[in-house]
Design an enzyme around this catalytic site. Structure first.
Site, short mmCIF file in Angstrom:
data_model
loop_
_atom_site.label_atom_id
_atom_site.label_comp_id
_atom_site.label_asym_id
_atom_site.label_seq_id
_atom_site.Cartn_x
_atom_site.Cartn_y
_atom_site.Cartn_z
N GLU A 77 -20.23 64.55 38.06
CA GLU A 77 -20.30 65.51 36.97
C GLU A 77 -19.12 66.47 37.01
OE1 GLU A 77 -24.26 67.20 37.09
OE2 GLU A 77 -25.11 65.32 36.33
N ASN A 111 -22.84 58.98 39.95
CA ASN A 111 -22.39 59.83 38.87
C ASN A 111 -21.58 60.99 39.41
OD1 ASN A 111 -24.99 60.53 39.86
ND2 ASN A 111 -25.36 61.86 38.11
N CYS A 146 -26.85 54.34 30.08
CA CYS A 146 -26.69 55.00 28.78
C CYS A 146 -25.91 54.08 27.83
CB CYS A 146 -25.94 56.33 28.95
SG CYS A 146 -24.17 56.16 29.17
N CYS A 196 -22.25 53.28 28.77
CA CYS A 196 -22.18 52.34 29.91
C CYS A 196 -22.55 50.93 29.47
CB CYS A 196 -23.09 52.81 31.04
SG CYS A 196 -22.41 54.24 31.91
N GLU A 249 -22.60 53.86 36.75
CA GLU A 249 -22.26 52.49 36.36
C GLU A 249 -20.77 52.36 36.07
OE1 GLU A 249 -24.68 54.43 35.28
OE2 GLU A 249 -26.40 53.30 34.51
N CYS A 255 -20.74 58.37 34.47
CA CYS A 255 -21.96 57.78 35.03
C CYS A 255 -21.66 56.86 36.21
CB CYS A 255 -22.67 56.95 33.96
SG CYS A 255 -23.31 57.88 32.58
N1 THU Z 1 -26.34 59.08 34.48
C1 THU Z 1 -25.82 58.00 35.14
O1 THU Z 1 -24.99 58.15 36.04
N2 THU Z 1 -26.26 56.77 34.79
C2 THU Z 1 -27.28 56.52 33.92
O2 THU Z 1 -27.67 55.38 33.74
C3 THU Z 1 -27.90 57.65 33.18
C4 THU Z 1 -27.27 58.97 33.37
C5 THU Z 1 -25.93 60.42 34.92
C6 THU Z 1 -25.00 61.17 34.03
C7 THU Z 1 -25.30 62.61 34.41
O3 THU Z 1 -24.54 62.95 35.55
C8 THU Z 1 -26.76 62.59 34.80
O4 THU Z 1 -27.09 61.22 35.05
C9 THU Z 1 -27.71 63.15 33.75
O5 THU Z 1 -27.49 62.54 32.53
#
Ligand code: THU
Length: 133
Positions: free
Chosen positions: A45, A43, A87, A90, A56, A54
């Site tokens: 941010e 991920n 999520c 994704c 994925e 994310c």
């Molecule tokens: N996140 C992912 O990268 N993948 C997931 O399956 C769930 C959430 C990340 C997004 C964000 O940077 C952090 O987790 C909190 O939501």
């Protein structure tokens, strides 16, 4: 069940690169293409929060941008007791680019569980609907 495989190992490694200064929630993903190549993602941010991508989707976009089109499996790793699932956004993209692949969720303790995408995204929207109108 505790298990590990090369795809999970790659997802674990990718997680170490997560850029998550806002949530501190690090996720790693590894996507296997039909030819065996593994594309990883973490991920990433952003201070606006909303532009966060994310793990994925990073893995999918890396794979697509390098020419891969057919995929056989996805692994996702996060440090949670209950396994972290992809999520909603994704799930849509995994479905569109990868179809009904097995998605294996893992945590740092080695707990793991696999789902088919169909189970994670029942009644999906897809390009088929665009062709129906
Ligand atoms: N996140 C992912 O990268 N993948 C997931 O399956 C769930 C959430 C990340 C997004 C964000 O940077 C952090 O987790 C909190 O939501």
């Amino acid at each position: 069940m505790k298990r590990t495989n090369p795809l999970m190992e790659q997802a674990l490694k990718a997680r170490l690169h997560a850029y998550a200064p806002f949530s501190q929630f690090k996720v790693g993903a590894a996507l296997q293409a039909e030819d065996g190549t593994i594309y990883t993602g973490c991920n990433v941010e952003n201070s606006t929060y909303g532009l966060t991508v994310c793990a994925e989707r990073v893995a999918i976009f890396k794979a697509i941008s390098e020419g891969a089109r057919r995929f056989t499996a996805l692994a996702v790793v996060a440090d949670t007791r209950r396994l972290t699932p992809p999520c909603g956004a994704c799930r849509q993209l995994i479905w569109e680019f990868c179809g009904n692949i097995p998605v294996t969720l893992t945590n740092l303790k080695g707990k793991t569980r696999s789902y088919r995408m169909k189970a994670l995204l029942p009644e999906p929207f897809s390009v088929k609907f665009l062709e129906e109108k």
